[in-house]
Motif scaffolding. Structure first.
Motif, mmCIF file in Angstrom:
data_model
loop_
_atom_site.group_PDB
_atom_site.id
_atom_site.type_symbol
_atom_site.label_atom_id
_atom_site.label_comp_id
_atom_site.label_asym_id
_atom_site.label_seq_id
_atom_site.Cartn_x
_atom_site.Cartn_y
_atom_site.Cartn_z
ATOM 1 N N PHE A 1 0.838 -1.198 0.000
ATOM 2 C CA PHE A 1 0.000 0.000 0.000
ATOM 3 C C PHE A 1 0.879 1.256 0.000
ATOM 4 C CE2 PHE A 1 -3.112 -2.978 1.925
ATOM 5 C CZ PHE A 1 -4.146 -2.795 1.025
ATOM 6 N N SER A 2 0.397 2.293 -0.660
ATOM 7 C CA SER A 2 1.085 3.582 -0.671
ATOM 8 C C SER A 2 0.093 4.683 -0.316
ATOM 9 C CB SER A 2 1.702 3.858 -2.050
ATOM 10 O OG SER A 2 0.700 3.849 -3.059
ATOM 11 N N ASN A 3 0.588 5.838 0.059
ATOM 12 C CA ASN A 3 -0.276 6.953 0.437
ATOM 13 C C ASN A 3 -1.213 7.336 -0.707
ATOM 14 O OD1 ASN A 3 0.691 7.392 3.094
ATOM 15 N ND2 ASN A 3 2.498 8.403 2.263
ATOM 16 N N PHE A 4 -2.496 7.476 -0.384
ATOM 17 C CA PHE A 4 -3.578 7.868 -1.289
ATOM 18 C C PHE A 4 -3.972 6.764 -2.277
ATOM 19 C CE2 PHE A 4 -1.586 11.901 -0.013
ATOM 20 C CZ PHE A 4 -2.685 12.536 0.555
ATOM 21 N N GLN A 5 -3.550 5.546 -2.031
ATOM 22 C CA GLN A 5 -3.982 4.442 -2.870
ATOM 23 C C GLN A 5 -5.460 4.157 -2.613
ATOM 24 O OE1 GLN A 5 -1.442 1.005 -2.833
ATOM 25 N NE2 GLN A 5 -3.130 -0.412 -3.284
ATOM 26 N N PRO A 6 -6.279 4.037 -3.653
ATOM 27 C CA PRO A 6 -7.707 3.741 -3.445
ATOM 28 C C PRO A 6 -7.901 2.353 -2.826
ATOM 29 C CG PRO A 6 -7.320 4.601 -5.656
ATOM 30 C CD PRO A 6 -5.967 4.286 -5.071
ATOM 31 N N VAL A 7 -8.864 2.259 -1.914
ATOM 32 C CA VAL A 7 -9.254 0.974 -1.328
ATOM 33 C C VAL A 7 -10.777 0.884 -1.354
ATOM 34 C CG1 VAL A 7 -7.209 0.813 0.146
ATOM 35 C CG2 VAL A 7 -9.281 1.910 1.027
ATOM 36 N N GLU A 8 -11.269 -0.350 -1.382
ATOM 37 C CA GLU A 8 -12.702 -0.589 -1.454
ATOM 38 C C GLU A 8 -13.234 -1.068 -0.103
ATOM 39 O OE1 GLU A 8 -14.674 -0.022 -4.064
ATOM 40 O OE2 GLU A 8 -12.980 0.696 -5.282
ATOM 41 N N ARG A 9 -14.463 -0.738 0.172
ATOM 42 C CA ARG A 9 -15.125 -1.224 1.385
ATOM 43 C C ARG A 9 -15.042 -2.748 1.432
ATOM 44 N NH1 ARG A 9 -19.356 0.355 4.937
ATOM 45 N NH2 ARG A 9 -20.629 -1.410 5.604
ATOM 46 N N GLY A 10 -14.594 -3.292 2.570
ATOM 47 C CA GLY A 10 -14.470 -4.724 2.744
ATOM 48 C C GLY A 10 -13.122 -5.294 2.358
ATOM 49 N N GLN A 11 -12.275 -4.497 1.725
ATOM 50 C CA GLN A 11 -10.952 -4.975 1.314
ATOM 51 C C GLN A 11 -10.084 -5.236 2.539
ATOM 52 O OE1 GLN A 11 -9.096 -2.319 -1.475
ATOM 53 N NE2 GLN A 11 -7.083 -3.303 -1.339
ATOM 54 N N ILE A 12 -9.308 -6.312 2.529
ATOM 55 C CA ILE A 12 -8.412 -6.615 3.645
ATOM 56 C C ILE A 12 -7.193 -5.703 3.549
ATOM 57 C CG2 ILE A 12 -6.948 -8.353 4.738
ATOM 58 C CD1 ILE A 12 -8.847 -10.482 3.738
ATOM 59 N N LEU A 13 -6.951 -4.951 4.615
ATOM 60 C CA LEU A 13 -5.844 -4.013 4.652
ATOM 61 C C LEU A 13 -4.700 -4.480 5.549
ATOM 62 C CD1 LEU A 13 -7.860 -0.654 4.996
ATOM 63 C CD2 LEU A 13 -7.148 -1.853 2.906
ATOM 64 N N ALA A 14 -5.032 -5.217 6.591
ATOM 65 C CA ALA A 14 -4.023 -5.637 7.567
ATOM 66 C C ALA A 14 -4.561 -6.834 8.332
ATOM 67 C CB ALA A 14 -3.702 -4.485 8.516
ATOM 68 N N ARG A 15 -3.736 -7.346 9.240
ATOM 69 C CA ARG A 15 -4.148 -8.417 10.134
ATOM 70 C C ARG A 15 -3.621 -8.137 11.531
ATOM 71 N NH1 ARG A 15 -6.153 -13.045 7.808
ATOM 72 N NH2 ARG A 15 -6.004 -13.141 5.518
ATOM 73 N N ASP A 16 -4.326 -8.643 12.527
ATOM 74 C CA ASP A 16 -3.815 -8.651 13.891
ATOM 75 C C ASP A 16 -4.251 -9.957 14.544
ATOM 76 O OD1 ASP A 16 -6.464 -8.291 14.645
ATOM 77 O OD2 ASP A 16 -6.213 -6.193 15.219
ATOM 78 N N ARG A 17 -4.070 -10.068 15.843
ATOM 79 C CA ARG A 17 -4.383 -11.333 16.507
ATOM 80 C C ARG A 17 -5.864 -11.689 16.412
ATOM 81 N NH1 ARG A 17 -2.847 -10.663 22.646
ATOM 82 N NH2 ARG A 17 -3.566 -12.833 22.601
ATOM 83 N N GLY A 18 -6.702 -10.726 16.088
ATOM 84 C CA GLY A 18 -8.126 -10.990 15.932
ATOM 85 C C GLY A 18 -8.523 -11.424 14.538
ATOM 86 N N GLY A 19 -7.552 -11.417 13.594
ATOM 87 C CA GLY A 19 -7.860 -11.820 12.230
ATOM 88 C C GLY A 19 -7.691 -10.678 11.246
ATOM 89 N N PRO A 20 -8.272 -10.785 10.057
ATOM 90 C CA PRO A 20 -8.116 -9.746 9.040
ATOM 91 C C PRO A 20 -8.831 -8.455 9.431
ATOM 92 C CG PRO A 20 -9.655 -11.421 8.296
ATOM 93 C CD PRO A 20 -9.059 -11.932 9.574
ATOM 94 N N ILE A 21 -8.258 -7.337 8.989
ATOM 95 C CA ILE A 21 -8.831 -6.012 9.223
ATOM 96 C C ILE A 21 -9.279 -5.470 7.875
ATOM 97 C CG2 ILE A 21 -8.369 -3.661 10.016
ATOM 98 C CD1 ILE A 21 -6.146 -4.910 11.806
ATOM 99 N N HIS A 22 -10.561 -5.192 7.752
ATOM 100 C CA HIS A 22 -11.151 -4.770 6.484
ATOM 101 C C HIS A 22 -11.363 -3.258 6.468
ATOM 102 C CE1 HIS A 22 -12.368 -9.002 7.022
ATOM 103 N NE2 HIS A 22 -12.280 -9.085 5.702
ATOM 104 N N ALA A 23 -11.363 -2.700 5.287
ATOM 105 C CA ALA A 23 -11.722 -1.286 5.115
ATOM 106 C C ALA A 23 -13.203 -1.117 5.409
ATOM 107 C CB ALA A 23 -11.400 -0.826 3.696
ATOM 108 N N GLY A 24 -13.520 -0.165 6.292
ATOM 109 C CA GLY A 24 -14.913 0.060 6.657
ATOM 110 C C GLY A 24 -15.685 0.833 5.620
ATOM 111 N N GLU A 25 -14.994 1.485 4.690
ATOM 112 C CA GLU A 25 -15.656 2.235 3.640
ATOM 113 C C GLU A 25 -14.687 2.410 2.475
ATOM 114 O OE1 GLU A 25 -15.491 6.808 4.312
ATOM 115 O OE2 GLU A 25 -16.041 5.921 6.249
ATOM 116 N N THR A 26 -15.222 2.752 1.333
ATOM 117 C CA THR A 26 -14.400 3.030 0.168
ATOM 118 C C THR A 26 -13.752 4.397 0.321
ATOM 119 O OG1 THR A 26 -15.753 1.658 -1.278
ATOM 120 C CG2 THR A 26 -14.447 3.387 -2.325
#
Length: 396
Positions: free
Chosen positions: A264-289
């Protein structure tokens, strides 16, 4: 222009240099290296100071450059004991000013005491308004950008740096030096000059420093030597909006085991629901586009990433018009809104009564969210700018 990397064992002086001071005018304070793995701002301040001296540029007011976290700069790490750029609450600054150094003091407390002493000296002898420029880089690649508290005067400086302007970031990051200096009544602009290990970061910072000096009226742009062709720092890209606002801030808690997905880079477009990262709780999704900002690709830090979206120019014009009309004086008359006792410029808002677009409306009028308390929002005027506005009247 090739830019050398700093030697890891180099000693960074607190005072990088100064210029001007012979004539009344603005005091421009540049600070680099608040994070020790971001030395580009320090290099840029040194080079612009040398550039001014070598060319004998006519100067109105004065310009001074400081290194931030010197111990971390020597080690090349973000910080030693605590994040130096999250330590600037008024309570902490007051405590440091009114107490003696302790043997239990952290490395950053010792750094802060010394930087405060230097800042206080310069602020005490200023002969005009104060403009502060805080220089940073990010662990991700991408377009450089400007960070301001959304006052009209900060906009004036931020919009002239030739990079996208981010609104609302200072509302998410408490106790930064940018917040502290802004709340003292000064113009305060943050600049993120690209990726930390990018060879272009120093030149990009230099262009930002020149632009701030010219906007403050300290220099005329034509008096500076023309930068080399490789110094072209037209940072904004076609697909990056000129102004964005922060919509989401992913805070990393101790033990989260946060890992950003690569690429990922600064200002890169992301879509709602896209996986952005992970932590001990599992995948972290984008909450909005939207667009991602400052994805964390370094070992230290508690800010995983931010999501931003464009701000329409129409709303910027509306905000400017409403503030000039001082519409905020009418807010306590609205249902669910009252003044905070003994705190001028601060309001208590009950969102169950004042239900319609509470934060959006208050942002338009120059307020920032301080905290939530018992279901109510505490909102205060962003950074008192009346003094600086008066002092900078008539500047080019």
């Amino acid at each position: 222009m090739a830019v050398e990397s700093p030697a890891p064992d180099r000693r960074f002086p607190r005072l990088l240099g100064s210029y001007g001071g012979d004539y009344d005018g603005p005091l421009v304070v540049g600070i680099g290296g608040m994070h020790g793995n971001e030395p580009a701002g320090v290099r840029a301040l040194e080079r612009v100071l040398e550039e001014l001296r070598s060319a004998g540029v006519p100067f109105r007011g004065s310009f001074v450059g400081f290194a931030g976290n010197r111990a971390a700069l020597v080690r090349g790490c973000r910080y030693i004991d605590e994040d130096f750029n999250r330590a600037w609450s008024h309570e902490r600054v007051t405590r440091l000013r009114n107490s003696r150094p302790s043997e239990e003091a952290t490395s950053e407390e010792m750094e802060q005491r010394e930087l405060l002493e230097f800042l206080d000296v310069e602020l005490a002898r200023r002969r005009g308004p104060v403009v502060c420029l805080d220089l940073h880089t990010t662990s991700a690649a991408g377009t450089p950008f400007v960070v301001i508290g959304d006052t009209l005067l900060n906009r004036r400086f931020g919009f002239r740096l030739g990079a996208p302007v981010v609104l609302g970031l200072e509302e998410r990051l408490e106790s930064t030096i940018l917040n502290y200096l802004g709340e003292e009544g000064h113009v305060a602009v943050g600049f993120e000059g690209g990726q930390s290990d990018s060879p272009e970061a120093v030149a990009i910072h230099m262009a930002a420093i020149r632009a701030v000096l010219a906007t403050a009226g300290c220099i005329r742009a034509e008096d500076l030597p023309l930068p080399a062709e490789d110094d072209d720092t037209s940072a904004a890209e076609a697909d990056v909006p000129p102004v964005v606002e922060v919509r989401y801030h992913h805070v990393i808690r101790e033990g989260d085991e946060f890992v950003m997905r690569p690429g990922f880079s600064n200002f890169q477009p992301v879509e709602r629901g896209q996986i952005l990262a992970r932590d001990r709780g599992g995948p972290i999704h984008a909450g909005e586009t939207g667009q991602i900002l400052m994805p964390l690709y370094q070992g230290q830090g508690t800010d995983g990433f931010f999501l931003v979206r464009p701000v329409r120019p129409f709303w910027l014009r509306v905000a400017r018009w409403l503030r000039r009309l001082r519409v905020e004086r009418l807010l306590p008359a609205l249902p669910g809104v009252r003044r905070f006792p003994d705190k001028p410029g601060t309001l208590v808002v009950n969102p169950r009564i004042a239900r319609w677009f509470v934060l959006e409306l208050f942002h338009l009028l120059g307020f920032r969210k301080r905290q939530s308390r018992e279901g109510k929002l505490i909102l205060s005027r962003r950074w008192h700018e009346s003094r600086a506005l008066d002092e900078l009247q008539g500047q080019p």
